[in-house]
Design a protein around this motif. Structure first.
Motif, mmCIF file in Angstrom:
data_model
loop_
_atom_site.group_PDB
_atom_site.id
_atom_site.type_symbol
_atom_site.label_atom_id
_atom_site.label_comp_id
_atom_site.label_asym_id
_atom_site.label_seq_id
_atom_site.Cartn_x
_atom_site.Cartn_y
_atom_site.Cartn_z
ATOM 1 N N THR A 199 -64.222 -55.548 66.949
ATOM 2 C CA THR A 199 -65.207 -54.474 66.863
ATOM 3 C C THR A 199 -64.799 -53.420 65.842
ATOM 4 O O THR A 199 -65.649 -52.853 65.139
ATOM 5 C CB THR A 199 -65.405 -53.832 68.245
ATOM 6 N N ILE A 200 -63.495 -53.141 65.761
ATOM 7 C CA ILE A 200 -63.022 -52.135 64.799
ATOM 8 C C ILE A 200 -63.331 -52.583 63.374
ATOM 9 O O ILE A 200 -63.849 -51.814 62.556
ATOM 10 C CB ILE A 200 -61.514 -51.898 64.974
ATOM 11 N N PHE A 201 -63.019 -53.825 63.084
ATOM 12 C CA PHE A 201 -63.301 -54.345 61.746
ATOM 13 C C PHE A 201 -64.794 -54.305 61.449
ATOM 14 O O PHE A 201 -65.217 -53.933 60.338
ATOM 15 C CB PHE A 201 -62.786 -55.779 61.633
ATOM 16 N N PHE A 202 -65.603 -54.658 62.437
ATOM 17 C CA PHE A 202 -67.046 -54.692 62.219
ATOM 18 C C PHE A 202 -67.602 -53.287 61.971
ATOM 19 O O PHE A 202 -68.518 -53.107 61.155
ATOM 20 C CB PHE A 202 -67.730 -55.329 63.427
ATOM 21 N N ALA A 203 -67.060 -52.286 62.665
ATOM 22 C CA ALA A 203 -67.518 -50.908 62.463
ATOM 23 C C ALA A 203 -67.222 -50.439 61.036
ATOM 24 O O ALA A 203 -68.084 -49.834 60.380
ATOM 25 C CB ALA A 203 -66.861 -49.982 63.476
ATOM 26 N N VAL A 204 -66.015 -50.714 60.542
ATOM 27 C CA VAL A 204 -65.668 -50.335 59.166
ATOM 28 C C VAL A 204 -66.533 -51.103 58.170
ATOM 29 O O VAL A 204 -67.013 -50.549 57.175
ATOM 30 C CB VAL A 204 -64.178 -50.581 58.907
ATOM 31 N N PHE A 205 -66.744 -52.388 58.447
ATOM 32 C CA PHE A 205 -67.567 -53.205 57.557
ATOM 33 C C PHE A 205 -68.990 -52.667 57.465
ATOM 34 O O PHE A 205 -69.570 -52.594 56.368
ATOM 35 C CB PHE A 205 -67.589 -54.650 58.047
ATOM 36 N N MET A 206 -69.565 -52.260 58.597
ATOM 37 C CA MET A 206 -70.941 -51.778 58.578
ATOM 38 C C MET A 206 -71.056 -50.422 57.876
ATOM 39 O O MET A 206 -72.083 -50.138 57.249
ATOM 40 C CB MET A 206 -71.475 -51.678 60.002
ATOM 41 N N SER A 207 -70.026 -49.597 57.972
ATOM 42 C CA SER A 207 -70.040 -48.338 57.224
ATOM 43 C C SER A 207 -70.019 -48.620 55.719
ATOM 44 O O SER A 207 -70.743 -47.985 54.936
ATOM 45 C CB SER A 207 -68.844 -47.471 57.624
ATOM 46 N N PHE A 208 -69.194 -49.580 55.316
ATOM 47 C CA PHE A 208 -69.168 -49.996 53.921
ATOM 48 C C PHE A 208 -70.504 -50.622 53.514
ATOM 49 O O PHE A 208 -71.029 -50.367 52.426
ATOM 50 C CB PHE A 208 -68.020 -50.996 53.711
ATOM 51 N N TRP A 209 -71.070 -51.427 54.411
ATOM 52 C CA TRP A 209 -72.355 -52.089 54.143
ATOM 53 C C TRP A 209 -73.474 -51.080 53.927
ATOM 54 O O TRP A 209 -74.306 -51.233 53.027
ATOM 55 C CB TRP A 209 -72.685 -53.015 55.308
ATOM 56 N N ALA A 210 -73.519 -50.045 54.783
ATOM 57 C CA ALA A 210 -74.574 -49.035 54.661
ATOM 58 C C ALA A 210 -74.498 -48.313 53.319
ATOM 59 O O ALA A 210 -75.525 -48.066 52.672
ATOM 60 C CB ALA A 210 -74.473 -48.037 55.817
ATOM 61 N N THR A 211 -73.277 -47.978 52.887
ATOM 62 C CA THR A 211 -73.114 -47.314 51.587
ATOM 63 C C THR A 211 -73.513 -48.232 50.447
ATOM 64 O O THR A 211 -74.203 -47.831 49.504
ATOM 65 C CB THR A 211 -71.659 -46.863 51.414
ATOM 66 N N LEU A 212 -73.079 -49.482 50.528
ATOM 67 C CA LEU A 212 -73.420 -50.449 49.484
ATOM 68 C C LEU A 212 -74.924 -50.658 49.415
ATOM 69 O O LEU A 212 -75.502 -50.768 48.322
ATOM 70 C CB LEU A 212 -72.712 -51.775 49.770
ATOM 71 N N TYR A 213 -75.564 -50.696 50.560
ATOM 72 C CA TYR A 213 -77.015 -50.878 50.597
ATOM 73 C C TYR A 213 -77.736 -49.746 49.871
ATOM 74 O O TYR A 213 -78.648 -49.976 49.062
ATOM 75 C CB TYR A 213 -77.481 -50.964 52.047
ATOM 76 N N MET A 214 -77.337 -48.491 50.154
ATOM 77 C CA MET A 214 -78.001 -47.359 49.529
ATOM 78 C C MET A 214 -77.750 -47.316 48.024
ATOM 79 O O MET A 214 -78.648 -46.972 47.241
ATOM 80 C CB MET A 214 -77.526 -46.051 50.175
ATOM 81 N N GLU A 215 -76.538 -47.681 47.595
ATOM 82 C CA GLU A 215 -76.245 -47.687 46.163
ATOM 83 C C GLU A 215 -77.046 -48.768 45.440
ATOM 84 O O GLU A 215 -77.590 -48.533 44.354
ATOM 85 C CB GLU A 215 -74.743 -47.901 45.939
ATOM 86 N N LEU A 216 -77.126 -49.948 46.029
ATOM 87 C CA LEU A 216 -77.900 -51.024 45.412
ATOM 88 C C LEU A 216 -79.384 -50.707 45.430
ATOM 89 O O LEU A 216 -80.132 -51.110 44.527
ATOM 90 C CB LEU A 216 -77.630 -52.350 46.132
ATOM 91 N N TRP A 217 -79.828 -49.989 46.473
ATOM 92 C CA TRP A 217 -81.245 -49.619 46.495
ATOM 93 C C TRP A 217 -81.578 -48.638 45.369
ATOM 94 O O TRP A 217 -82.639 -48.720 44.750
ATOM 95 C CB TRP A 217 -81.614 -48.996 47.838
ATOM 96 N N TYR B 293 -60.398 -42.569 61.115
ATOM 97 C CA TYR B 293 -61.532 -43.467 60.838
ATOM 98 C C TYR B 293 -62.482 -42.838 59.830
ATOM 99 O O TYR B 293 -62.905 -43.495 58.863
ATOM 100 C CB TYR B 293 -62.255 -43.779 62.146
ATOM 101 N N GLN B 294 -62.814 -41.575 60.036
ATOM 102 C CA GLN B 294 -63.744 -40.915 59.120
ATOM 103 C C GLN B 294 -63.162 -40.775 57.724
ATOM 104 O O GLN B 294 -63.872 -40.950 56.722
ATOM 105 C CB GLN B 294 -64.133 -39.544 59.670
ATOM 106 N N ASN B 295 -61.868 -40.464 57.629
ATOM 107 C CA ASN B 295 -61.252 -40.358 56.307
ATOM 108 C C ASN B 295 -61.211 -41.702 55.599
ATOM 109 O O ASN B 295 -61.470 -41.793 54.387
ATOM 110 C CB ASN B 295 -59.833 -39.794 56.434
ATOM 111 N N LEU B 296 -60.894 -42.765 56.355
ATOM 112 C CA LEU B 296 -60.861 -44.102 55.764
ATOM 113 C C LEU B 296 -62.237 -44.505 55.258
ATOM 114 O O LEU B 296 -62.391 -44.964 54.112
ATOM 115 C CB LEU B 296 -60.347 -45.105 56.789
ATOM 116 N N VAL B 297 -63.243 -44.328 56.114
ATOM 117 C CA VAL B 297 -64.590 -44.724 55.722
ATOM 118 C C VAL B 297 -65.097 -43.837 54.583
ATOM 119 O O VAL B 297 -65.764 -44.329 53.660
ATOM 120 C CB VAL B 297 -65.529 -44.646 56.939
ATOM 121 N N SER B 298 -64.790 -42.551 54.605
ATOM 122 C CA SER B 298 -65.207 -41.658 53.519
ATOM 123 C C SER B 298 -64.577 -42.073 52.194
ATOM 124 O O SER B 298 -65.238 -42.031 51.136
ATOM 125 C CB SER B 298 -64.822 -40.218 53.847
ATOM 126 N N PHE B 299 -63.320 -42.496 52.243
ATOM 127 C CA PHE B 299 -62.668 -42.974 51.021
ATOM 128 C C PHE B 299 -63.360 -44.236 50.499
ATOM 129 O O PHE B 299 -63.593 -44.370 49.288
ATOM 130 C CB PHE B 299 -61.195 -43.258 51.296
#
Length: 614
Positions: free
Chosen positions: A67-85, A526-532
């Motif tokens: 679950t931890i890995f999936f949470a980080v992955f989805m945060s990365f996914w959401a950012t990537l989605y907005m940038e590609l959009w 977690y927030q610092n990692l995802v923000s980075f």
């Protein structure tokens, strides 16, 4: 973009299934003989922790190390989605010639012009240089906006009141368990499902009523352009829908079971004990609530989107074919029965702005389910993907067969929807961090394994996480009246508190504060990692593709060159006219002044020509 998210979420769910047999905490819940304290006052009996074995197994599918890995992955996914959009949006805007489109160039709404037809105040549009009617910001627009958003806040409070009412309803169901002779399995599985279904019905009803109100409130604000109108309507509607759809989920994730108290001193609301989480945590109930609301909303919307336009089309066809339409208007001489294409098109539904708004709202709400609460429901991207596959075909059939051709409107981007989705992405990082820290057992297990376990495993964690309570210390009138258990002296409850033999008893031990510090430290990390990661993605992916940026520069350069060439050509034409005039004058004076004078005139004309070109 949902395909990789759905694949990773499914793999995390499968990891939870295959690792079930090796989970020590689940094995302890199913095999240890632990007597738990009653779930309600007076009427509820003690119960065995092993009765929630199936619940613990299902919860492990969601709450596992993946679950931890999936949470980080989805945060990365959401950012990537907005940038590609953003990149895709810039390509579409350039393809449709809207890169330099300005809002002031958009024509006023017909409703705006009708309302201000007799207005005395006029304002010059700096882009079109046309005088348009205008309203006072301080006297008209600001008071109307304050009134509009005040009504929105009132409806938001109404939504919160509905969630509070459903919470009290769940509390009352807990008390009625023994009265209707239900077992503990009813409490664990059926109560959350019933409450989630009731919540879904209330959500749909409030959404239907608020949709009508939102249009009237936005119309009252007197917006000049359709874009301004749509942005204001979107913001008001989404604020309400955000609270309407997500408030009950936020309650289960962050409030339920966090301030219950302990058997000797429960914190009560209207005399009812607050809801408690299962010893395994509230993540399973959160998943049930999220799944029912998300899947139920999508199913209801798909059903309504197909049945309502079809029913309206059939009704219009019936009116036109039978002549009812002629009888209503009394202007037609003959009954029109499907004799040409425009008659067939007349039977279709009119395509209004609300049609497109509902499609955007559905997708953005789905985006919130997929990002904000994805930790509690890893299969959310998969269900969203399946829904969108069918939704595309249903929408294609709906727009082609049941609606008239829409009138296109020039807009530069999706407007305020992009800011909403960006805000949802930021909220999702905070939400997932708090869910993992407070709703999941990840942090308590980690602290136990690293600090208290002798063999650095989870063995003994369950017994460590359950506090002991002496049944003689129950509040007056709250102990079970009837019990199938005999000789019960102590019971257990999921809390970190000192035992009845310690002094002081039932107080927070040191380990509770250590776990709290670990939870807060995890949120910060977690927030610092995802923000980075988010900053790295935004830095690595430009908002506009390099090829498109070069194309825009090339087109701008060619446009400037064409303008310069045109201006130079115009200057040449003017000089040639002057040269012809000067030439004729020099021809007349040539006989009198001779060859020297003609040469001087020619030099002056040449000088004139070069000056004009320069």
């Amino acid at each position: 973009m949902l395909i990789p998210a759905a694949v990773v979420g499914l793999l995390c769910f499968l990891f939870g299934i295959f690792s079930l047999n090796t989970d020590i905490a689940v094995d302890d819940i199913c095999n240890m003989d632990i007597i738990m304290c009653p779930r309600c006052d007076k009427y509820c009996d003690y119960w065995r922790l092993s009765e929630s074995c199936t619940y613990a197994k299902i919860q492990h599918f969601i709450d596992n190390p993946a679950t931890i890995f999936f949470a980080v992955f989805m945060s990365f996914w959401a950012t990537l989605y907005m940038e590609l959009w953003k990149r895709y949006s810039s390509e579409i805007a350039h393809r449709w010639g809207l890169t330099g489109f300005d809002l002031l160039a958009e024509p006023p709404r017909p409703e705006y012009l009708m309302k201000l037809a007799n207005a005395k105040k006029r304002k010059l549009n700096v882009v079109t240089l046309i005088e348009e009617p205008a309203v006072s910001y301080w006297k008209v627009k600001l008071p109307s906006m304050i009134l509009s958003f005040s009504v929105v806040m009132l409806w938001i409070l109404l939504t919160l009141a509905v969630v509070f009412g459903i919470t009290v309803y769940r509390m009352s169901l807990m008390t009625s368990e023994i009265i209707y002779s239900y077992s503990i399995h009813y409490t664990i599985y059926t109560v959350p499902v019933i409450a989630a279904c009731v919540n879904l019905i209330c959500i749909q009803l409030l959404s239907f009523l608020y949709e009508k109100l939102a249009h009237k409130l936005t119309e009252m604000e007197i917006h000049r352009t359709q874009t301004e109108y749509d942005d204001s309507h979107t913001l008001k509607s989404y604020l309400f829908q955000f609270v309407n759809y997500y408030s009950s989920i936020f309650y289960i994730a962050f409030l339920k079971g966090k301030f219950v108290g302990y058997p000797a001193k429960y914190n009560r609301i209207f005399g009812f004990r607050q809801e408690e989480c299962n010893p395994g945590g509230c993540l399973m109930e959160l998943s049930i609530q999220l799944g029912i609301i998300m899947i139920g909303k999508q199913a209801i919307n798909s059903l309504l989107e197909m049945t309502i336009p079809l029913a309206i089309k059939m009704y219009k066809t019936f009116k036109v074919s039978t002549g009812i339409e002629r009888a209503e208007k009394e202007t037609q001489q003959n009954i029109i029965i499907c004799c040409n294409q425009w008659t067939e098109d007349y039977k279709l539904n009119e395509f209004s702005q609300t049609c497109l708004f509902q499609e955007y709202l559905e997708m953005v709400l789905q985006y919130g389910f997929v990002t904000i609460f994805v930790t509690a429901f890893p299969l959310a991207p998969l269900f969203a993907l399946l829904n969108n596959i069918f939704e595309m075909r249903l929408d294609a059939q709906k727009f082609l067969k049941y609606y008239r051709r829409p009138v296109p409107t020039r807009v530069k981007n999706i407007g305020v929807w992009y800011q909403i989705m960006t805000t949802v992405g930021r909220i999702s990082v905070i939400s997932n961090a708090f869910i993992l820290a407070f709703s999941s057992n990840f942090i308590p297990k980690l602290v136990y394994v690293m600090k208290l376990s002798e063999d650095h495993t989870e063995r003994g964690y369950l017994n460590h996480s359950l506090a002991v309570f002496d049944v003689m210390d129950f509040e007056k009138g709250t102990a079970p009246e009837k019990s199938v258990f005999s000789n019960i002296t102590t019971c257990r409850y999921p809390e970190y508190r000192s035992g009845p033999d310690e002094d002081p008893k039932y107080k927070r031990p040191l380990i509770y504060w250590q776990i709290m510090v670990a939870r807060l430290a995890f949120i910060v990390a977690y927030q610092n990692l995802v923000s980075f990661v988010i900053m790295a993605v935004q830095w690595a992916i430009p908002d506009m593709p390099r090829k498109l940026n070069d194309q825009i520069k090339k087109e701008a350069y060619r446009t400037n060159e064409m303008i310069l060439q045109y201006e130079a050509q115009q200057a040449k034409e003017k000089v040639r006219k002057r040269y012809r005039t000067a030439g004729s004058m020099s021809h007349l004076s040539q006989e009198e002044e001779g060859n020297d004078s003609r040469k001087s005139s020619s030099n002056r004309s040449s000088s004139l020509y070069y000056d004009a070109v320069a």
